[in-house]
Design an enzyme around this catalytic site. Structure first.
Site: not given
Length: 407
Positions: A332, A350
């Protein structure tokens, strides 16, 4: 969440047989001589032009009996003959859709190659010849059961979609399946060009299909879900009949090196862009392994409480988020990372790319990658200190060998 032209899902592991249940036989015996009427559909045989007006000695039998209702969708339909050979058997529903089947060696019996639909009226027309070539025919109708308990499957990808080379066909069932071989047989996959496709069960409610290696770009995949009438568990029947088609787009695989803090984006095997990234910091390391993009979100909220990290973070406007695992791993945009990109790992697991708050700037790395990615593209993480991602955590069955997948 939801056999291949030239490459059908093989009947392996002894799982392909349909369960057989006993059925009453209606025996149509041809009358000898000039006897009276023997009933509808009986004694229809005539000579074959040899000058003899004699009826055939072949006797066709059909189960279930004519007019039967509540017939089981598997195992009950049988067509046979004595003193002759079957030459034609046609079984179809009220809409004219034929039931696939075959006459066995020697012509003594015909059996369907698939289950029947539930709550459906079927007609049967069977023809046989005796040793003199004289024909006998039999017709019958029956209606299958209407189940009290049903199941269906939620699948991905969507019908008509174009997806990346890593996208499996994944279907999750609303009830646990205890007859997996019957359910798997009811899902037929055809590809152009032809490639071998195999299914793998994750638990008793999820079935994924994939080839040995990533799909070839441009491959067209057709999935026929013939679940209507298949008994997935005792007394629980499928109620789905649907065809799903999707196309494989260009080949994009991106390699994240957690030690070098970079991601190399490749298309058709060539590096088209190298992007600085940040991955999971010590104690929150990113999974290693092959991960398939399953969802793209222009903006989303990320709260540590939803993934077991308590109140460590709650970011309400994470831009350009691409899901990689069910458990919450995303690639992201990150507008709060400072100098981490390309230099050190600072995330909670992440993969972060430089972005701006609101995601309005299309020139930043996160926006570029988001706009050049489609669901089904692959992200491979290497050199992280965590283990390889579980194959069922997302659409990540590529982390199993082909031999393991086919078990």
């Amino acid at each position: 969440m939801r056999p291949v032209a030239g490459a059908s899902t093989r009947g392996r592991r002894g799982r392909r047989g349909l369960a057989l249940t006993a059925g009453a036989l209606v025996l149509s015996l041809a009358a000898c001589g000039g006897g009276g009427d023997s009933g509808a559909g009986s004694g229809k045989g005539k000579g074959t032009g040899d000058g003899k007006d004699a009826q055939s000695t072949a006797a066709v039998s059909i189960a279930p009996k004519a007019g039967a209702t509540g017939v089981d969708t598997s195992g009950a339909l049988k067509v046979g003959v004595t003193r002759g050979k079957l030459t034609e058997v046609t079984v179809k529903d009220e809409k004219g859709t034929k039931v696939e089947g075959a006459i066995g060696a020697g012509g003594a019996a015909w059996t369907p190659s698939t289950h029947l639909a539930a709550g459906t009226k079927y007609s049967v027309h069977a023809v046989a010849e005796d040793s003199e070539g004289r024909r006998a025919a039999e017709d019958s109708t029956f209606t299958t059961l209407t189940p009290k308990n049903t199941f269906m499957g939620y699948f991905t990808p969507e019908d008509g979609s174009t997806v990346g080379v890593g996208m499996p066909f994944s279907i999750r069932f609303t009830r646990g399946i205890t007859h997996p071989e019957d359910v798997e047989k009811a899902i037929r996959i055809k590809t152009e060009p032809a490639v071998e496709v195999e299914g793998h069960w994750f638990g008793n409610d999820r079935l994924d299909f994939r080839p040995e290696k990533y799909w070839k770009p441009g491959t067209k995949v057709t999935v026929d879900l013939y679940l209507d009438g298949v008994e997935g568990r005792d007394g629980v029947y499928g109620k789905q009949r649907k065809t799903v088609k999707f196309t494989i787009g260009r080949n994009q695989v991106s390699i994240v090196d957690a030690a070098k803090h970079t991601m190399k984006v490749t298309q058709d095997g060539k590096v088209v862009k190298t992007i600085p990234v940040t991955t999971g910091k010590p104690g929150y390391d990113t999974w290693n392994g092959q991960m398939v993009m399953s969802e793209k979100l222009t903006v989303t909220r990320m709260n540590g409480e939803t993934v077991g990290y308590g109140g460590e973070y709650d970011i309400k406007d994470v831009p350009h988020a691409i899901r990689l695992t069910t458990s919450g791993t995303f690639l992201h945009g990150n507008y709060w990372g400072g100098g981490a990109f390309g230099n050190y790992n600072a995330s909670h697991g992440c993969v972060g790319l430089r972005d701006v708050r609101g995601g309005y700037d299309s020139s930043v790395p996160a926006a570029w990658f988001f706009n050049h990615s489609i669901v089904g593209d692959v992200v491979v993480v290497k050199n992280s200190h965590d283990r390889t991602v579980a194959p069922d955590n997302g659409l990540n069955g590529w982390n199993m060998s082909w031999a393991e997948w086919k078990k």
